[in-house]
Scaffold this motif. Structure first.
Motif, PDB file in Angstrom:
ATOM      1  N   ALA A 296     -19.044 119.900 141.844  1.00 46.39           N
ATOM      2  CA  ALA A 296     -18.374 118.712 142.352  1.00 46.39           C
ATOM      3  C   ALA A 296     -16.919 118.701 141.898  1.00 46.39           C
ATOM      4  O   ALA A 296     -16.009 118.372 142.678  1.00 46.39           O
ATOM      5  CB  ALA A 296     -19.098 117.461 141.869  1.00 46.39           C
ATOM      6  N   THR A 297     -16.687 119.074 140.634  1.00 50.36           N
ATOM      7  CA  THR A 297     -15.319 119.065 140.122  1.00 50.36           C
ATOM      8  C   THR A 297     -14.461 120.091 140.845  1.00 50.36           C
ATOM      9  O   THR A 297     -13.309 119.827 141.188  1.00 50.36           O
ATOM     10  CB  THR A 297     -15.297 119.355 138.614  1.00 50.36           C
ATOM     11  N   CYS A 298     -15.025 121.272 141.084  1.00 51.60           N
ATOM     12  CA  CYS A 298     -14.199 122.325 141.666  1.00 51.60           C
ATOM     13  C   CYS A 298     -13.759 121.916 143.069  1.00 51.60           C
ATOM     14  O   CYS A 298     -12.626 122.166 143.482  1.00 51.60           O
ATOM     15  CB  CYS A 298     -14.900 123.680 141.622  1.00 51.60           C
ATOM     16  N   PHE A 299     -14.632 121.184 143.766  1.00 48.21           N
ATOM     17  CA  PHE A 299     -14.280 120.712 145.095  1.00 48.21           C
ATOM     18  C   PHE A 299     -13.291 119.550 145.030  1.00 48.21           C
ATOM     19  O   PHE A 299     -12.226 119.570 145.646  1.00 48.21           O
ATOM     20  CB  PHE A 299     -15.552 120.277 145.823  1.00 48.21           C
ATOM     21  N   PHE A 300     -13.655 118.571 144.231  1.00 46.61           N
ATOM     22  CA  PHE A 300     -12.874 117.345 144.141  1.00 46.61           C
ATOM     23  C   PHE A 300     -11.425 117.616 143.698  1.00 46.61           C
ATOM     24  O   PHE A 300     -10.460 117.138 144.304  1.00 46.61           O
ATOM     25  CB  PHE A 300     -13.596 116.396 143.174  1.00 46.61           C
ATOM     26  N   ALA A 301     -11.290 118.417 142.644  1.00 45.18           N
ATOM     27  CA  ALA A 301      -9.945 118.674 142.125  1.00 45.18           C
ATOM     28  C   ALA A 301      -9.123 119.477 143.132  1.00 45.18           C
ATOM     29  O   ALA A 301      -7.917 119.272 143.285  1.00 45.18           O
ATOM     30  CB  ALA A 301     -10.027 119.414 140.794  1.00 45.18           C
ATOM     31  N   ALA A 302      -9.797 120.372 143.862  1.00 40.63           N
ATOM     32  CA  ALA A 302      -9.077 121.182 144.845  1.00 40.63           C
ATOM     33  C   ALA A 302      -8.523 120.299 145.964  1.00 40.63           C
ATOM     34  O   ALA A 302      -7.406 120.498 146.442  1.00 40.63           O
ATOM     35  CB  ALA A 302      -9.986 122.265 145.407  1.00 40.63           C
ATOM     36  N   THR A 303      -9.314 119.288 146.374  1.00 36.74           N
ATOM     37  CA  THR A 303      -8.805 118.420 147.438  1.00 36.74           C
ATOM     38  C   THR A 303      -7.508 117.748 147.000  1.00 36.74           C
ATOM     39  O   THR A 303      -6.553 117.655 147.775  1.00 36.74           O
ATOM     40  CB  THR A 303      -9.818 117.312 147.810  1.00 36.74           C
ATOM     41  N   GLY A 595      -4.657 109.783 157.879  1.00 29.40           N
ATOM     42  CA  GLY A 595      -4.452 108.406 157.427  1.00 29.40           C
ATOM     43  C   GLY A 595      -5.144 108.068 156.111  1.00 29.40           C
ATOM     44  O   GLY A 595      -4.753 108.579 155.055  1.00 29.40           O
ATOM     45  N   PRO A 596      -6.197 107.230 156.172  1.00 36.19           N
ATOM     46  CA  PRO A 596      -6.835 106.751 154.945  1.00 36.19           C
ATOM     47  C   PRO A 596      -7.404 107.878 154.099  1.00 36.19           C
ATOM     48  O   PRO A 596      -7.344 107.806 152.870  1.00 36.19           O
ATOM     49  CB  PRO A 596      -7.953 105.835 155.452  1.00 36.19           C
ATOM     50  N   ILE A 597      -7.926 108.907 154.753  1.00 37.60           N
ATOM     51  CA  ILE A 597      -8.495 110.010 153.967  1.00 37.60           C
ATOM     52  C   ILE A 597      -7.396 110.681 153.165  1.00 37.60           C
ATOM     53  O   ILE A 597      -7.550 110.969 151.971  1.00 37.60           O
ATOM     54  CB  ILE A 597      -9.183 111.048 154.883  1.00 37.60           C
ATOM     55  N   TYR A 598      -6.256 110.880 153.835  1.00 38.03           N
ATOM     56  CA  TYR A 598      -5.139 111.502 153.125  1.00 38.03           C
ATOM     57  C   TYR A 598      -4.712 110.643 151.939  1.00 38.03           C
ATOM     58  O   TYR A 598      -4.500 111.141 150.832  1.00 38.03           O
ATOM     59  CB  TYR A 598      -3.964 111.711 154.083  1.00 38.03           C
ATOM     60  N   ASN A 603      -3.980 109.770 146.410  1.00 41.25           N
ATOM     61  CA  ASN A 603      -4.056 108.880 145.248  1.00 41.25           C
ATOM     62  C   ASN A 603      -5.188 109.258 144.307  1.00 41.25           C
ATOM     63  O   ASN A 603      -5.712 108.428 143.573  1.00 41.25           O
ATOM     64  CB  ASN A 603      -4.195 107.436 145.699  1.00 41.25           C
ATOM     65  N   LYS A 604      -5.556 110.500 144.333  1.00 42.47           N
ATOM     66  CA  LYS A 604      -6.504 111.088 143.374  1.00 42.47           C
ATOM     67  C   LYS A 604      -7.848 110.381 143.388  1.00 42.47           C
ATOM     68  O   LYS A 604      -8.423 110.116 142.336  1.00 42.47           O
ATOM     69  CB  LYS A 604      -5.911 111.068 141.965  1.00 42.47           C
ATOM     70  N   TRP A 605      -8.301 110.014 144.559  1.00 36.51           N
ATOM     71  CA  TRP A 605      -9.585 109.342 144.730  1.00 36.51           C
ATOM     72  C   TRP A 605      -9.625 107.999 143.992  1.00 36.51           C
ATOM     73  O   TRP A 605     -10.678 107.486 143.691  1.00 36.51           O
ATOM     74  CB  TRP A 605     -10.759 110.219 144.279  1.00 36.51           C
ATOM     75  N   GLU A 609      -7.113 103.881 139.076  1.00 35.48           N
ATOM     76  CA  GLU A 609      -7.164 102.449 139.364  1.00 35.48           C
ATOM     77  C   GLU A 609      -8.543 101.897 139.010  1.00 35.48           C
ATOM     78  O   GLU A 609      -8.674 100.841 138.391  1.00 35.48           O
ATOM     79  CB  GLU A 609      -6.858 102.191 140.838  1.00 35.48           C
ATOM     80  N   LEU A 610      -9.577 102.668 139.399  1.00 31.95           N
ATOM     81  CA  LEU A 610     -10.945 102.244 139.117  1.00 31.95           C
ATOM     82  C   LEU A 610     -11.150 102.038 137.617  1.00 31.95           C
ATOM     83  O   LEU A 610     -11.637 100.998 137.171  1.00 31.95           O
ATOM     84  CB  LEU A 610     -11.915 103.304 139.644  1.00 31.95           C
ATOM     85  N   TYR A 611     -10.732 103.017 136.836  1.00 29.48           N
ATOM     86  CA  TYR A 611     -10.942 102.915 135.391  1.00 29.48           C
ATOM     87  C   TYR A 611     -10.107 101.802 134.788  1.00 29.48           C
ATOM     88  O   TYR A 611     -10.524 101.128 133.850  1.00 29.48           O
ATOM     89  CB  TYR A 611     -10.615 104.253 134.713  1.00 29.48           C
ATOM     90  N   HIS A 612      -8.925 101.635 135.348  1.00 29.86           N
ATOM     91  CA  HIS A 612      -8.065 100.588 134.819  1.00 29.86           C
ATOM     92  C   HIS A 612      -8.740  99.230 134.940  1.00 29.86           C
ATOM     93  O   HIS A 612      -8.787  98.456 133.987  1.00 29.86           O
ATOM     94  CB  HIS A 612      -6.725 100.592 135.561  1.00 29.86           C
ATOM     95  N   TYR A 613      -9.284  98.977 136.139  1.00 33.90           N
ATOM     96  CA  TYR A 613      -9.903  97.668 136.336  1.00 33.90           C
ATOM     97  C   TYR A 613     -11.311  97.584 135.780  1.00 33.90           C
ATOM     98  O   TYR A 613     -11.798  96.505 135.476  1.00 33.90           O
ATOM     99  CB  TYR A 613      -9.859  97.287 137.816  1.00 33.90           C
ATOM    100  N   ALA A 614     -11.978  98.724 135.642  1.00 37.13           N
ATOM    101  CA  ALA A 614     -13.351  98.688 135.140  1.00 37.13           C
ATOM    102  C   ALA A 614     -13.412  98.682 133.618  1.00 37.13           C
ATOM    103  O   ALA A 614     -14.325  98.119 133.029  1.00 37.13           O
ATOM    104  CB  ALA A 614     -14.148  99.875 135.683  1.00 37.13           C
ATOM    105  N   PHE A 615     -12.427  99.293 132.959  1.00 38.62           N
ATOM    106  CA  PHE A 615     -12.514  99.420 131.497  1.00 38.62           C
ATOM    107  C   PHE A 615     -11.331  98.811 130.758  1.00 38.62           C
ATOM    108  O   PHE A 615     -11.516  98.011 129.843  1.00 38.62           O
ATOM    109  CB  PHE A 615     -12.657 100.893 131.100  1.00 38.62           C
ATOM    110  N   VAL A 616     -10.135  99.184 131.144  1.00 38.44           N
ATOM    111  CA  VAL A 616      -8.976  98.784 130.340  1.00 38.44           C
ATOM    112  C   VAL A 616      -8.766  97.274 130.409  1.00 38.44           C
ATOM    113  O   VAL A 616      -8.674  96.595 129.377  1.00 38.44           O
ATOM    114  CB  VAL A 616      -7.709  99.528 130.808  1.00 38.44           C
ATOM    115  N   VAL A 617      -8.724  96.748 131.628  1.00 38.27           N
ATOM    116  CA  VAL A 617      -8.479  95.314 131.768  1.00 38.27           C
ATOM    117  C   VAL A 617      -9.587  94.483 131.109  1.00 38.27           C
ATOM    118  O   VAL A 617      -9.288  93.588 130.318  1.00 38.27           O
ATOM    119  CB  VAL A 617      -8.299  94.948 133.258  1.00 38.27           C
TER     120      VAL A 617
END
Lengths: 683, 511
Positions: A296-303, A595-598, A603-605, A609-617
């Motif tokens: 999953a990482t090898c795919f995700f990071a490549a995108t 468009g949105p996919i790009y 924006n790195k999936w 932002e997710l972690y910021h609002y899920a953990f930091v805030v």
């Protein structure tokens, strides 16, 4: 094997002297000392590796010092050298020595050089402690030690807020992984009664099938332990979910990115899984998990890599992706192939980073590839080195004939995934193939954007600053005037160069590039027999779980599987060429269409932002609530403040706070003692 | 050394010096206090050097019966030895920290500190229950004075809060002690440690002692006195408060609650775990949002002390030894961190974090020490903080993976709040001209920082020096509480068809 003591402790010594000596010592002695120590360590490491290669060395452990003995839990400082360690020794010391040398040039304008070199050497020491660990706790020492060095180096330019933020992020995200690692060590001790790696590995197969209680449920013992330990590996090796720190770590100076965030530290997770491979072999579930995360990482990071503009970030995501390959290789049982890719990757990825550093150096700290272009004639050696690195990472080669370094290791991994003949293996294979296509695309995209086409330098603020400064210094008054007067800046040069002349880097930077280029070209062809061919169990000598069976399966894969990596590589190259050389409007058009996919990928999936609002805030919010509402609002109000209110109502005497309380307190004590004594006398 | 009353001498030296200080001018009072604490430190070294590891459990014993069973009885085991060493090591540093920052009533200030040293050593060396009580409670009086007279703006509120909390605990403890002496017929602590109190009585005795020790630790939710006390106390007061006074709670658990009431300890272990788990998460998060440096470190102390309590109630060797090392390490590290705050407070007279920034530029050596102690605080391997935390958490894992998981999050949160603090103080640009003009460490400050730094590294790299003297005593305690040891939640069950010897070997490891 006593030389291992010098290999490990010389860098530490150099780090201490250079670090404490700092300005009093001066930049030159600090550089000579640290770089010298590393070259000695490197020179001592290669003979060890070669003797393992020749098959005439045995695994040894050199004891250093007692560390902790608590009940049955004991662990000491000791240096273990076996095949696996020997591989890591040459990787770490070679890349580190070259990066030290390279930094002479790259960091030459830096006023704080002794500190930089001390950190680099400190890092090397910690990394060497990690790879020579004979017990899990020393491995954890090295693990956290490299984390410290990484923190210090990412934050080296500590005045920059983004750098110090990235440093904290790296440390804290790694600590999330370390939580898993620590619990894994505790669990391992609980199950095996020891933290000594050889003893654990010897006992691990016997534990297959046993169960253990964990968090109120019962699980397969080895699955729990391996997944906990692997969470540590995910943090250090920036795998999906715990990867967010790695791109930000590019805030550090580029030599640091090459050494720590490409060649060595981030591969520690892979090393750990290989080192503990007999444990992982005892849990098919854990291995599937490793394979899944790696794939999953090898795919995700490549995108993400295909969309970034910052040259260092492209390579950072590329690293993340390549680490994914190593993990899923380990996950399907091809530990030899994982280590081989680690080995070749260290050379070509360090090369790519140092090459990028050379470009950045030439382009006056501009990192945005949109402002590069046409650099191949200006910095030819860098260009050729980067090309060698790109040929290596994209895996150029002809099956059965010859190829660049990545060709051997990456193809071996893909063949192993396919040959493992499991569902998860096929998943990894297809993910890997897709990622290989993207790898080829973004790597060539980088080369084309940087070295080909027309100069686009004029758009860069860094370049404009450089031009201004240069003209100011040179006293070309009229030119500077022209720039100041015309709002439209440097377009008057007409060729996009803004009048800037990039220079090739100095020799101290080029030598490491050339040496690493040789590695990127030849590391595969020279060493592939040792690492991954039949009978290499002889080479590994049991330092990792080596499956002859899988090697056979790899050789037996269908021909289309053997040719698939080459095909996707060629397709990736073709797309990159079309989009960035032939029809340069094409990429923007595709981005527009998607468009949105790009935007999602660009924006790195949205992980940050997710972690910021899920953990930091929430963490800060909870902290404030606990403080204001919990401590002050509830505990104090019902506790001491409430009591004070009662006391104040009841007695004016008590309001003379200080002396009053003191006397009453002494009185209570005295009365108590009198009571005690009379009780005893009476009794 | 046999027969020479070295413990009494260690009590006497600071006491005499304290009385003398009351009548001295500022300058000679400082010099005398420093000399006395250094002499006591020297005596401590002699004590350690002559401590016979593997010898009798109680060494350097002195006993003078006074009246009615109450006696002046001193003696130490390895645990007490280590805590005494911590006290005498920190004292000269405290005097050094007060060298220039205390300007009013210097003689009395030094007298208060010296008196406190006597009482602290007394707590750890007392072998008589009442003698312990006197030292334990009286030790707080000089602390009230230090906060109340030489403290900051809200010193009255802080010292009163401190008082209220501790009063609550100590009254209950005293009642319990009276009952115990009546029941067992002795005030001798070693005898009481082997006395089996009826299980029913243990329950309330344990709770009465818990009231006192929980406040001292401090455990959540009776911790709110600590941040205020730290903030208001002068630097040296904070150092000794965090460094030694908090350890009295842990020492109380290890000396009284566990060996005297093993069944009740096991019965209430869930309570200790629950409070500790809350403390780790809660106070770490609170530490994250602090603006005041001292408050931040004070809250971090509560989180660290929670690691001590879970280790103690893990009922195994790793937990107990880990707790002791956390206590010693925290004594050094939090002391050093308060000292580090004091260094910049002396220059700028504010504890507000935002008033600093970029100190790495103008105070690089200070930044280095601060980094070292920050790393030790967040338990980086190779520093003292790691060894204790690792053993404690490893100990508790054998009992409950849930508790271990929750408490281990402390390593993440700890890294977050400490590095965030460090970033705001030492990294970034120099935002304020006055902070940017502060000079680096002075010779006096080096002399305080270097020994602490070396001790932190020593304990991290070769903790054997500190573990060895305590090993036999921990083993004895471990054996004493063995009968009440709770069953762990791991319950390893072997798969089918295992070779017998392997299963057995694994079982041994799992207890």
């Amino acid at each position: 094997m006593q030389s291992i003591l010098f290999i490990v402790f010389l860098p530490l010594l150099a780090a201490i002297v250079a670090g404490l000596g700092n300005k009093a010592l001066g930049a030159l002695p600090a550089k000579v000392l640290t770089t010298g120590a590393l070259f000695i360590a490197c020179a001592l490491s290669w003979p060890i590796f070669i003797s393992f290669l020749a098959g005439n060395a045995e695994a040894t452990v050199v004891p250093v010092l007692k560390w902790v003995q608590s009940g049955t839990l004991t662990f000491d400082w000791a240096l273990r050298v076996d095949t696996l360690t020997a591989v890591m020794l040459v990787v770490v010391t070679s890349v580190s020595a070259l990066v030290h040398l390279y930094s002479w040039g790259y960091m030459s304008d830096e006023p704080d050089q002794p500190r930089f070199f001390a950190y680099l050497s400190l890092f090397t020491f910690a990394m060497l402690m990690l790879v020579t660990a004979d017990n899990l706790v020393q491995m954890f020492f090295g693990w956290e030690g490299v984390g410290l060095a990484s923190y210090l180096l990412i934050g080296f330019w500590f005045r920059k807020p983004s750098a110090s933020a990235a440093a904290i992020k790296a440390f804290v995200v790694n600590r999330v992984g370390d939580l898993g690692f620590m619990l894994g060590i505790f669990g391992t001790f609980l199950v095996f009664g020891t933290v000594s790696i050889p003893e654990i590995l010897a006992a691990a197969p016997g534990m297959a099938g046993s169960t253990i209680g964990f968090l109120g449920h019962r699980f397969d013992t080895m699955t729990v332990l391996c997944i906990l330990l692997f969470i540590g590996a995910m943090g250090k090796s920036a795998q999906l979910g715990l990867h967010t720190w790695l791109p930000d770590a590019m805030e550090g100076p580029t030599p640091v990115s090459a050494l720590i965030h490409a060649a060595t530290m981030v591969t520690a997770g892979v090393f750990m899984v290989c080192r503990l491979s007999p444990m992982f072999e005892a849990s098919p579930t854990a291995l599937s998990f490793v394979t899944f995360i790696g794939a999953a990482t090898c795919f995700f990071a490549a995108t993400i890599g295909t969309t970034q503009w910052d040259i260092k970030r492209v390579i950072a995501y590329s690293t993340c992706s390549q680490l994914g390959y190593m993990f899923f290789a380990a996950g399907v049982g091809a530990y030899g192939a994982a280590m081989f890719h680690l080995f070749t990757h260290a050379f070509f990825k360090a090369l790519l980073f140092l090459g990028a550093g050379s470009v950045i150096h030439a382009m006056h700290h501009e990192q945005d590839m949109r402002h590069y272009g046409a650099l191949r004639k200006q910095i030819p050696i860098t260009f050729w080195a980067m090309t060698a690195g790109t040929l290596a990472i994209t895996g150029v080669g002809i099956a059965g004939v010859a190829g660049f370094a990545g060709f051997y290791s990456k193809d071996a991994i893909l063949e192993a995934a396919f040959g493992s003949n499991t569902q998860i293996g096929s998943f990894a294979f297809w993910m890997g193939i897709t990622a290989a296509l993207m790898t080829s695309f973004y790597s060539w995209r980088l080369v084309f954007l940087t070295f080909f086409g027309k100069p686009r330098w004029a758009g860069s603020e860094h370049i404009q600053h450089a031009v201004h400064d240069a003209h100011g210094h040179d006293g070309h008054g009229h030119d500077a005037h022209a720039h100041d007067d015309h709002g439209h800046g440097h377009a008057d040069h007409g060729d996009g160069t803004a009048g800037y002349h990039p220079h090739e880097s100095p020799l101290v930077m080029l030598i490491p590039l050339i040496v690493l280029s040789l590695g990127a070209i030849f590391a595969g062809i020279v060493f592939n027999h040792a690492f991954i061919s039949e009978g290499t169990g002889e080479f590994w000598k049991g330092s990792l779980a080596f499956s002859e069976h899988l090697i056979h399966a790899m050789h037996g894969v269908p021909t289309w599987v053997k040719w698939a990596p080459f095909t996707v590589m060629a397709i990736g190259f073709a797309i990159a060429w079309y989009g960035y050389m032939h029809n340069t409007k094409f990429p923007a058009m595709v981005a527009e269409q998607l468009g949105p996919i790009y935007r999602f990928v660009y924006n790195k999936w949205y992980f940050d932002e997710l972690y910021h609002y899920a953990f930091v805030v929430p963490a800060f919010w909870l902290g404030r609530v606990f403080w204001k509402q919990g401590d002050i609002g509830l505990i104090d109000r019902l506790g001491p403040d409430g009591a004070a209110w009662v006391v104040a109502k009841g007695s004016t005497y008590a309001q003379k706070v200080q002396s009053g309380y003191l006397y009453s307190y002494a009185l209570v004590m005295l009365l108590g003692l009198v009571g005690a004594i009379s009780w005893v006398i009476a009794g | 050394m046999s027969g020479f009353p070295i413990l009494s001498l260690m009590l006497l030296v600071p006491l005499v010096a304290a009385i003398a200080c009351l009548f001295l001018e500022a300058k000679p009072a400082r010099a005398l206090a420093l000399a006395a604490t250094l002499v006591d430190f020297m005596l401590g070294v002699v004590l350690w050097a002559n401590y016979d590891i593997g010898g009798a459990q109680w060494q350097f014993t002195e006993r003078t019966a006074l009246f009615a069973g109450f006696s002046y009885a001193l003696g130490i085991d390895g645990i007490a030895l280590m805590l005494i060493m911590l006290s005498v090591f920190l004292m000269p540093i405290c005097i050094g920290a007060s060298w220039t920052s205390i300007e009013k009533r210097v003689g009395e200030y030094m007298a208060a500190f010296l008196l406190m040293e006597t009482l602290m050593i007394g707590v750890f060396a007392a072998q008589d229950l009442y003698l312990f009580y006197i030292f334990f409670e009286a030790g707080l009086i000089p602390m009230y004075l230090i906060i109340g007279i030489w403290g900051g703006q809200d010193r009255i509120y802080a010292s009163y809060k401190f008082f209220l909390y501790t009063l609550l605990g100590s009254v209950l403890m005293l009642i319990a002690m009276l009952w115990m002496v009546n029941e067992a017929g002795t005030t001798d602590i070693p005898t009481l440690m082997a006395y089996d109190f009826p299980a029913k009585a243990q329950t309330w005795l344990w709770l009465a002692f818990f009231a006192s020790f929980a406040v001292k630790m401090p455990m959540w939710p009776v911790h709110t006195w600590l941040p205020d006390a730290h903030v208001q106390a002068p630097t040296a007061g904070s150092v000794i408060l965090a460094g030694v006074l908090l350890k009295m709670g842990g020492y109380g658990f290890i000396r009284f609650s566990l060996p005297m009431f093993p069944e009740a300890s096991a019965q209430f272990a869930w309570l200790v775990f629950a409070l500790s788990m809350i403390a780790v998460v809660y106070t770490s998060l609170v530490a994250l949002v602090q603006h005041d440096m001292k408050k931040l470190i004070a809250y971090s102390s509560v989180a660290h002390m929670a690691i001590v309590t879970i280790g103690l109630f893990a009922f195994n060797t790793q937990g107990l030894e880990g707790s002791m090392i956390v206590m010693l390490s925290h004594g050094l590290v939090s002391g050093a961190l308060f000292l580090a705050v004091g260094v910049i407070y002396d220059r700028l007279h504010t504890r507000e974090i935002d008033r600093y920034g970029g100190l790495s530029i103008n105070m690089p050596h200070y930044a280095l020490f601060f980094m070292l102690f920050t790393m030790a605080s967040i338990g980086l391997p190779g520093t003292s903080g790691f060894v204790g935390e690792f053993l404690s958490l490893g100990g508790i894992y054998q009992v409950s993976s849930w508790v271990a998981l929750v408490c281990t999050t402390g390593i993440i949160l700890g890294a977050a709040y400490m590095l965030y603090l460090y970033r705001r103080v030492a990294f970034g640009e120099q935002k304020h001209a006055d902070a940017a003009a502060m000079p680096d460490l002075s010779l006096r400050e080096y002399l305080m920082m270097i020994p602490l730094g070396l001790a932190v590294l020593w304990m991290g790299v070769y903790p054997e020096s500190f573990l060895a003297p305590m090993r036999a005593d921990i083993a004895a305690l471990d054996a004493r509480v063995a009968r009440a040891r709770p069953e762990g939640d791991a319950k390893l069950a072997m798969g089918k068809g295992k070779p017998a010897h392997e299963a057995e070997a694994a079982h041994e490891g799992a207890h």
